[in-house]
Scaffold this active site. Structure first.
Site, PDB file in Angstrom:
ATOM      1  N   LYS A 144      49.257  41.697  34.076  1.00 33.42           N
ATOM      2  CA  LYS A 144      48.578  40.223  34.185  1.00 33.42           C
ATOM      3  C   LYS A 144      50.394  39.690  33.743  1.00 33.42           C
ATOM      4  O   LYS A 144      50.170  38.614  34.034  1.00 33.42           O
ATOM      5  CB  LYS A 144      48.302  39.655  33.101  1.00 33.42           C
ATOM      6  CG  LYS A 144      46.574  40.766  34.176  1.00 33.42           C
ATOM      7  CD  LYS A 144      45.573  39.759  34.190  1.00 33.42           C
ATOM      8  CE  LYS A 144      44.461  39.711  35.506  1.00 33.42           C
ATOM      9  NZ  LYS A 144      42.790  40.711  34.715  1.00 33.42           N
TER      10      LYS A 144
ATOM     11  N   LYS B 166      41.078  47.914  47.393  1.00 34.17           N
ATOM     12  CA  LYS B 166      39.727  47.973  46.487  1.00 34.17           C
ATOM     13  C   LYS B 166      39.560  45.859  47.278  1.00 34.17           C
ATOM     14  O   LYS B 166      40.262  45.753  46.993  1.00 34.17           O
ATOM     15  CB  LYS B 166      39.866  48.329  45.418  1.00 34.17           C
ATOM     16  CG  LYS B 166      40.062  47.077  44.645  1.00 34.17           C
ATOM     17  CD  LYS B 166      39.441  47.088  43.485  1.00 34.17           C
ATOM     18  CE  LYS B 166      40.060  46.051  42.386  1.00 34.17           C
ATOM     19  NZ  LYS B 166      39.139  44.701  42.641  1.00 34.17           N
TER      20      LYS B 166
ATOM     21  N   LYS C  70      38.197  39.610  43.963  1.00 32.55           N
ATOM     22  CA  LYS C  70      38.247  38.330  44.634  1.00 32.55           C
ATOM     23  C   LYS C  70      39.435  37.569  44.718  1.00 32.55           C
ATOM     24  O   LYS C  70      39.447  36.050  44.641  1.00 32.55           O
ATOM     25  CB  LYS C  70      36.869  37.745  43.054  1.00 32.55           C
ATOM     26  CG  LYS C  70      37.601  37.968  41.963  1.00 32.55           C
ATOM     27  CD  LYS C  70      36.456  37.551  41.239  1.00 32.55           C
ATOM     28  CE  LYS C  70      35.927  38.041  40.117  1.00 32.55           C
ATOM     29  NZ  LYS C  70      37.402  38.619  38.831  1.00 32.55           N
TER      30      LYS C  70
HETATM   31  P1  ATP Z   1      40.515  40.106  40.203  1.00 36.66           P
HETATM   32  O1  ATP Z   1      41.210  40.260  41.634  1.00 36.66           O
HETATM   33  O2  ATP Z   1      40.832  38.931  39.402  1.00 36.66           O
HETATM   34  O3  ATP Z   1      40.970  41.542  39.911  1.00 36.66           O
HETATM   35  P2  ATP Z   1      37.873  41.895  40.963  1.00 36.66           P
HETATM   36  O4  ATP Z   1      37.158  41.537  42.065  1.00 36.66           O
HETATM   37  O5  ATP Z   1      39.297  42.642  40.515  1.00 36.66           O
HETATM   38  O6  ATP Z   1      38.614  40.251  40.543  1.00 36.66           O
HETATM   39  P3  ATP Z   1      37.285  41.764  38.257  1.00 36.66           P
HETATM   40  O7  ATP Z   1      37.115  40.702  37.231  1.00 36.66           O
HETATM   41  O8  ATP Z   1      38.937  42.571  37.988  1.00 36.66           O
HETATM   42  O9  ATP Z   1      36.779  41.696  39.931  1.00 36.66           O
HETATM   43  O10 ATP Z   1      36.245  43.037  37.120  1.00 36.66           O
HETATM   44  C1  ATP Z   1      35.142  42.083  37.161  1.00 36.66           C
HETATM   45  C2  ATP Z   1      33.582  43.960  37.939  1.00 36.66           C
HETATM   46  O11 ATP Z   1      33.675  43.850  39.000  1.00 36.66           O
HETATM   47  C3  ATP Z   1      34.715  44.913  37.225  1.00 36.66           C
HETATM   48  O12 ATP Z   1      33.557  45.852  36.154  1.00 36.66           O
HETATM   49  C4  ATP Z   1      35.403  45.294  37.846  1.00 36.66           C
HETATM   50  O13 ATP Z   1      35.820  47.472  38.128  1.00 36.66           O
HETATM   51  C5  ATP Z   1      34.383  45.706  38.844  1.00 36.66           C
HETATM   52  N1  ATP Z   1      34.596  45.873  40.308  1.00 36.66           N
HETATM   53  C6  ATP Z   1      35.900  44.772  40.973  1.00 36.66           C
HETATM   54  N2  ATP Z   1      36.256  44.728  42.178  1.00 36.66           N
HETATM   55  C7  ATP Z   1      35.443  46.292  42.656  1.00 36.66           C
HETATM   56  C8  ATP Z   1      35.089  46.737  44.056  1.00 36.66           C
HETATM   57  N3  ATP Z   1      36.077  46.691  44.990  1.00 36.66           N
HETATM   58  N4  ATP Z   1      34.533  47.559  43.416  1.00 36.66           N
HETATM   59  C9  ATP Z   1      33.486  47.753  42.877  1.00 36.66           C
HETATM   60  N5  ATP Z   1      33.979  47.549  41.888  1.00 36.66           N
HETATM   61  C10 ATP Z   1      34.581  46.596  41.611  1.00 36.66           C
HETATM   62 MG    MG Z   2      40.606  42.967  38.953  1.00 35.97          MG
END
Ligand code: ATP
Ligand code: MG
Length: 336
Positions: free
Chosen positions: A115, A203, A206
């Site tokens: 980050k 993966k 968001k």
């Molecule tokens: P960012 O892009 O901001 O990192 P993100 O979608 O990766 O957002 P996080 O806030 O990092 O989301 O993670 C929130 C939760 O969702 C965590 O427990 C993470 O393991 C889970 N998670 C995130 N993306 C996925 C995915 N594609 N499939 C399954 N679980 C996910």
């Molecule tokens: Mg993430």
């Protein structure tokens, strides 16, 4: 009684990946154990402000808890729902733990390295966040903290800080179980990873800009179906579960299994020998739309007042438990 603790940051709308990979497994776990364990579900609002917030933080905080309820969380007397910033002990313990954490170990956290990208303009909150997370856990003597792989290092840090503190100041903290045991407790062999619809090697996230790469929980069911129909697949022409060679198709199979709550093996068996990707997409698109329709209709039935009432109850509990633990800590280091 043992404690399970979990929290999801409320910074922005969640994706279908967040729902299937984090929210839903947590709700199932909570429903399974809340007769025999405390289930602490908190909104890490102090963690939220280390990053950009999309929308109104207050609204997002309330919405996050609505998501748990819409996903099927049963609120039993052992389920405690609270906001981190309403329990001052979190920040206070964080300061004390800061003083037994070395710069070296905090700097080694992969999330911080990723980050901050070595930028001087990175805020100190990003650096300190794993120590606040350790406080979130240790204040409630939580042994189980269901988390994704990306958080394993922070659990190990929490364990190290708890053991170090106990060695110096006496047996104050319950050490959470090792990450391998956390995974076992969650009951999932491999972490769930929903893929990016356009680039299935990655993966779904968001923060990815391309709208068609992700399904958001507030997408209309029709839009979600459209996004599935335009998902990237491959040119092999067979429906087979093979994450390496056919990540797009495999992702569709996994998604369908999860949204319909069907064992993946059964979904794979249903499509064995089939070649028409369009048919698979249609089915997955319909099932995702159905899931969203149900989720969104439950969501609109939950009022803000209902959530604030849960916060009131949960924060009373949390302040008692966390306050008592903080007092023990303060005494042991000589602050009281
Ligand atoms: P960012 O892009 O901001 O990192 P993100 O979608 O990766 O957002 P996080 O806030 O990092 O989301 O993670 C929130 C939760 O969702 C965590 O427990 C993470 O393991 C889970 N998670 C995130 N993306 C996925 C995915 N594609 N499939 C399954 N679980 C996910
Ligand atoms: Mg993430």
């Amino acid at each position: 009684m043992k404690t399970i603790l979990t929290g999801i940051r409320a910074n922005s709308e969640l994706t279908l990946g967040n729902y299937l990979g984090a929210l839903l497994p947590m709700v199932r776990l909570a429903n399974k154990y809340s007769d025999e364990m405390n289930v602490n579900i908190f909104v890490p609002d102090l963690h939220s402000i280390i990053a950009d917030i999309d929308g109104d933080l207050q609204k997002n905080i309330v919405r996050t808890i609505k998501y748990y309820l819409a996903a099927g969380l049963k609120v039993t007397p052992n389920v405690h729902i609270y906001r981190q910033s309403y329990v001052p002990a979190h920040s206070e313990l964080c300061w004390i733990l800061n003083c037994i954490t070395t710069m070296g170990e905090a700097s080694r956290m992969t999330q911080y390295k990723e980050k901050s990208e070595g930028r001087d303009s990175c805020n100190v909150g990003i650096f300190d966040y794993p120590i606040l997370m350790a406080s979130d856990i240790l204040l409630y003597s939580a042994e189980y903290v269901p988390i994704g792989e990306d958080q394993f290092q922070h659990i190990e840090l929490t364990r190290n800080l708890a053991m170090r503190f106990n060695n110096r100041f006496g047996e104050i903290f319950t050490v959470p179980v090792k990450t391998a045991e956390q995974v076992k407790f969650m009951g999932i062999s491999d972490g769930i990873r929903i893929r990016d619809l356009l680039n299935p090697e990655k993966k779904m996230s968001k923060s990815t800009l391309a709208e068609n790469s992700k399904i958001m929980l507030d997408d209309s069911p029709e839009l979600a179906t459209k996004k599935i129909m335009s998902a990237t697949t491959d040119s092999l022409g067979k429906i087979k579960f093979d994450m390496f060679n056919q990540p797009g198709i495999s992702n569709l199979l996994v998604t369908d299994a999860l949204v319909t709550d069907t064992p993946l093996q059964d979904v794979i068996a249903t499509w064995a020998g089939e070649t028409r990707y369009g048919e698979l997409k249609k089915k997955v698109g319909m099932d995702v739309a159905e899931m969203l329709r149900e989720f969104q209709s439950k969501l609109t039935g939950i009022s803000d007042d209902e959530i604030y009432a849960l916060f009131d109850l949960g924060e009373k509990y949390a302040n008692e438990v966390a306050g008592a633990k903080l007092r023990e800590v303060q005494k042991s280091v000589g602050l009281r």
